[in-house]
Every structure is written in structure tokens, then in C-alpha cells.
Design a protein around this motif. Structure first.
Motif, PDB file in Angstrom:
ATOM      1  N   GLY A 283      34.187 -25.500 -16.165  1.00  0.00           N
ATOM      2  CA  GLY A 283      32.833 -26.019 -16.302  1.00  0.00           C
ATOM      3  C   GLY A 283      32.386 -26.229 -17.730  1.00  0.00           C
ATOM      4  N   PHE A 284      33.284 -25.970 -18.692  1.00  0.00           N
ATOM      5  CA  PHE A 284      32.913 -26.020 -20.105  1.00  0.00           C
ATOM      6  C   PHE A 284      33.392 -27.269 -20.825  1.00  0.00           C
ATOM      7  CE2 PHE A 284      31.760 -21.562 -21.716  1.00  0.00           C
ATOM      8  CZ  PHE A 284      31.183 -21.206 -20.505  1.00  0.00           C
ATOM      9  N   PHE A 285      34.315 -28.038 -20.218  1.00  0.00           N
ATOM     10  CA  PHE A 285      35.009 -29.067 -20.982  1.00  0.00           C
ATOM     11  C   PHE A 285      35.129 -30.385 -20.224  1.00  0.00           C
ATOM     12  CE2 PHE A 285      36.817 -24.874 -21.910  1.00  0.00           C
ATOM     13  CZ  PHE A 285      36.603 -24.780 -23.280  1.00  0.00           C
ATOM     14  N   GLU A 286      35.141 -31.472 -20.999  1.00  0.00           N
ATOM     15  CA  GLU A 286      35.608 -32.775 -20.541  1.00  0.00           C
ATOM     16  C   GLU A 286      36.906 -33.057 -21.284  1.00  0.00           C
ATOM     17  OE1 GLU A 286      34.513 -34.744 -18.275  1.00  0.00           O
ATOM     18  OE2 GLU A 286      32.480 -34.033 -17.861  1.00  0.00           O
ATOM     19  N   VAL A 287      37.985 -33.351 -20.562  1.00  0.00           N
ATOM     20  CA  VAL A 287      39.304 -33.438 -21.170  1.00  0.00           C
ATOM     21  C   VAL A 287      39.901 -34.826 -20.947  1.00  0.00           C
ATOM     22  CG1 VAL A 287      41.612 -32.435 -21.294  1.00  0.00           C
ATOM     23  CG2 VAL A 287      39.648 -30.974 -20.750  1.00  0.00           C
ATOM     24  N   SER A 288      40.361 -35.430 -22.035  1.00  0.00           N
ATOM     25  CA  SER A 288      41.085 -36.700 -21.991  1.00  0.00           C
ATOM     26  C   SER A 288      42.518 -36.459 -22.444  1.00  0.00           C
ATOM     27  CB  SER A 288      40.422 -37.733 -22.906  1.00  0.00           C
ATOM     28  OG  SER A 288      39.083 -37.970 -22.525  1.00  0.00           O
ATOM     29  N   ILE A 289      43.414 -37.378 -22.078  1.00  0.00           N
ATOM     30  CA  ILE A 289      44.814 -37.288 -22.477  1.00  0.00           C
ATOM     31  C   ILE A 289      45.208 -38.586 -23.178  1.00  0.00           C
ATOM     32  CG2 ILE A 289      47.204 -37.070 -21.688  1.00  0.00           C
ATOM     33  CD1 ILE A 289      46.170 -35.451 -19.316  1.00  0.00           C
ATOM     34  N   SER A 290      45.860 -38.453 -24.329  1.00  0.00           N
ATOM     35  CA  SER A 290      46.419 -39.604 -25.031  1.00  0.00           C
ATOM     36  C   SER A 290      47.933 -39.432 -25.073  1.00  0.00           C
ATOM     37  CB  SER A 290      45.863 -39.704 -26.456  1.00  0.00           C
ATOM     38  OG  SER A 290      46.404 -40.823 -27.127  1.00  0.00           O
ATOM     39  N   THR A 291      48.642 -40.300 -24.362  1.00  0.00           N
ATOM     40  CA  THR A 291      50.100 -40.239 -24.284  1.00  0.00           C
ATOM     41  C   THR A 291      50.699 -41.227 -25.262  1.00  0.00           C
ATOM     42  OG1 THR A 291      50.035 -39.552 -21.964  1.00  0.00           O
ATOM     43  CG2 THR A 291      52.093 -40.522 -22.770  1.00  0.00           C
ATOM     44  N   ILE A 292      51.588 -40.736 -26.115  1.00  0.00           N
ATOM     45  CA  ILE A 292      52.216 -41.578 -27.123  1.00  0.00           C
ATOM     46  C   ILE A 292      53.108 -42.603 -26.426  1.00  0.00           C
ATOM     47  CG2 ILE A 292      53.686 -41.593 -29.174  1.00  0.00           C
ATOM     48  CD1 ILE A 292      52.996 -38.480 -29.281  1.00  0.00           C
ATOM     49  N   PRO A 293      52.885 -43.898 -26.628  1.00  0.00           N
ATOM     50  CA  PRO A 293      53.735 -44.900 -25.974  1.00  0.00           C
ATOM     51  C   PRO A 293      55.104 -44.973 -26.637  1.00  0.00           C
ATOM     52  CG  PRO A 293      52.160 -45.959 -27.431  1.00  0.00           C
ATOM     53  CD  PRO A 293      51.822 -44.488 -27.449  1.00  0.00           C
TER      54      PRO A 293
END
Length: 285
Positions: free
Chosen positions: A44-54
Motif C-alpha cells: 500500500g506504500f508504493f507505485e512500481v514501474s519496470i524498465s527493461t533494457i532492450p
């Protein structure tokens, strides 16, 4: 895949923005990122995104400054030719120096031995005996340096259930018992690096030698904060292993990420936190 994670009824009105960076590793980076994202968001504390190296990474430009914390989940130990673009490396250095938070997740401290500022940021990593000092914790609680060239390169033995001993009181471990047990962990011996502006938070004892090796440490890098730990192992073919079911690991992950963002911690220690003798797991659904 669905799995249970730690939820103890806590929620924040304003959530911390976290970016996980992945894309290559000798570990299962896809599942690791998925689990870390789910554990953090379920708190409930975080919004998480992912960036994957192409595969063609020359134009890859993650916008670190949009996030409060970056979780580094890539590792090029199996292929030194895999690197971030130089502009991205410089961008991360600037981000942390300017006050950003950086979480070095398990084998991410194996990565980028040829990136000098990365070595400074992580403090200690998986390195040869010539690539930095190592640290061990004396029975007195003093932290002793093993000089460059003395002792061994970094290694670990078989995964074991390890007792994590608190060395330094810190917002991340405030409220933890003095010792707690976590399952199936890789205890790194002779983690090496510059070890500048570094504080060891905890250690575990290697049974064979009775040497105390650091498990968690934090580093000040400019105005920023870095957290580094060998906890969080997830190998190829594993599905939600007990190391990730551990209440102690999940609590530490959440609290370390919050501290990296704010310099303080409000996430409460759950009642079922493990003790020095008893592991506490969140069972699979």
C-alpha cells in the motif's frame, strides 16, 4: 502466477514512486521483478514501474528523476559486453548524488565491475581479491577490513537458513529482534569494493569458519542513499521460493525501499516477524 505477500493493513495516501531496472542477469530477472513489484505494491506504500533494457540499448533512456527509488535488478557477470549506455550510467550517478535512492537487489552487486562509480555507489560487490577491500564483523562488533589482495575473491557456499544478526540500529531494522532467521539464503564471503561512506547493518556467521560476514549495508553517495544486500536470491526455474516467502525478507524489502525514498520508515514490523530460532513464511496461494 499468483502468490501471497505481506499485507498488514497499512496504506499511504501519497505513494512512493519506484522504478525497477532489469533486462539481463544470470538469475531469473523477470520473475524477480514481478515478485518485488507485487510485494511493494501490496504493502500500500508504493507505485512500481519496470524498465527493461532492450536488446538494442543505445536509445534506452530511463527517466530516473521521475522516481523516488530505483531498484537495480540487472547483472552482467555472465557477459561483460552487456552494459548500460554511458549516458544512462552518468544519469544514475547524477540521480543518486542529487538525493535519489538506489536499492541493489541481490546479484545486482555482481554487476558492472568496470564501472568505477558503480563500485563506489554499492560499496561492496562480487569482485576479485584485487578489486577492493572486504569486511568482516568481529565478535566485539567492530568491523574489520581485509586489505586488497589478501583473502579470497567473493564467493558463496550452498544456500542455508541463516540467522541475521543486527549490528547497527537503523530506521530499516528499528523494531526487529536482535537476531532473526531467514531461509535458503546465499551468504556472500569477501564481498569487495571501495567500502566508502558505508555502514554495515547486519551480519551472519559462517558455520565452518565462525567468521561473521556482512549481509546488509547502506552507503551515502552524495546526497543520496544506497541499500545493498545478498538477500533476495531467485534462480532459474524457481517459483516464489521460500527466500521470498520469508516475512523478514518482505518486511526488509518494504522498509528499505521506504527509507531510501524518505530517510525514515513508517511501515510497521508485523507480529509474525521471524525470531532467531523460527522462520516465518507467507504460504503460497
Amino acid at each position: 502466477m499468483l502468490f501471497s505477500s505481506l499485507v498488514i493493513g497499512q496504506e499511504r495516501s501519497t505513494k512512493t514512486n519506484v522504478l525497477i531496472v532489469d533486462g539481463f542477469s544470470n538469475h531469473d530477472w523477470k520473475q524477480t521483478s514481478y515478485m518485488v513489484k507485487t510485494i511493494l505494491e501490496n504493502s500500500g506504500f508504493f507505485e512500481v514501474s519496470i524498465s527493461t533494457i532492450p536488446l538494442e540499448s543505445k536509445t534506452w533512456r530511463p527517466k530516473f528523476k521521475k522516481y523516488d527509488v530505483v531498484i537495480q535488478n540487472s547483472n552482467n557477470i555472465h557477459d561483460k559486453n552487456l552494459r548500460w549506455p554511458t549516458k544512462v550510467e552518468k544519469s544514475l550517478e547524477k540521480y543518486v548524488k542529487s538525493g535519489g535512492g538506489l536499492y541493489i537487489l541481490h546479484s545486482a552487486n555482481n554487476a558492472f565491475a568496470d564501472w568505477p562509480e558503480y563500485n563506489v555507489m554499492i560499496g561492496l560487490g562480487w569482485r576479485t581479491a584485487k578489486e577492493g577491500v572486504a569486511l568482516q564483523v568481529e565478535e566485539s562488533g567492530e568491523v574489520a577490513q581485509i586489505p586488497i589482495g589478501e583473502g579470497k575473491a567473493t564467493y558463496h557456499g550452498p544456500r542455508n537458513d541463516e540467522v541475521i544478526n543486527i549490528l547497527t540500529d537503523h530506521p530499516i531494522n528499528n523494531g526487529f529482534p536482535e537476531a532473526w532467521k531467514t531461509p535458503d539464503m546465499e551468504l556472500y564471503k569477501y564481498a569487495r569494493g571501495p567500502a566508502q561512506n558505508l555502514i554495515v547493518l547486519s551480519y551472519a556467521k559462517e558455520e565452518k569458519t565462525n567468521i561473521n560476514w556482512p549481509v546488509e549495508w547502506v552507503i551515502a553517495y552524495g546526497k543520496g542513499r544506497v541499500y545493498n544486500s545478498s538477500m533476495g536470491h531467485l534462480w532459474k526455474g524457481e517459483t516464489y521460493p521460500v527466500s521470498y516467502q520469508c516475512v523478514g525478507f518482505q518486511t526488509t524489502l518494504i522498509r528499505a525501499t521506504e527509507w531510501l525514498a524518505k530517510g525514515s520508515v513508517s511501515y510497521q514490523v508485523p507480529d509474525n516477524f521471524p525470531s532467531a530460532s523460527e522462520i516465518s513464511l507467507i504460504e503460497k496461494k
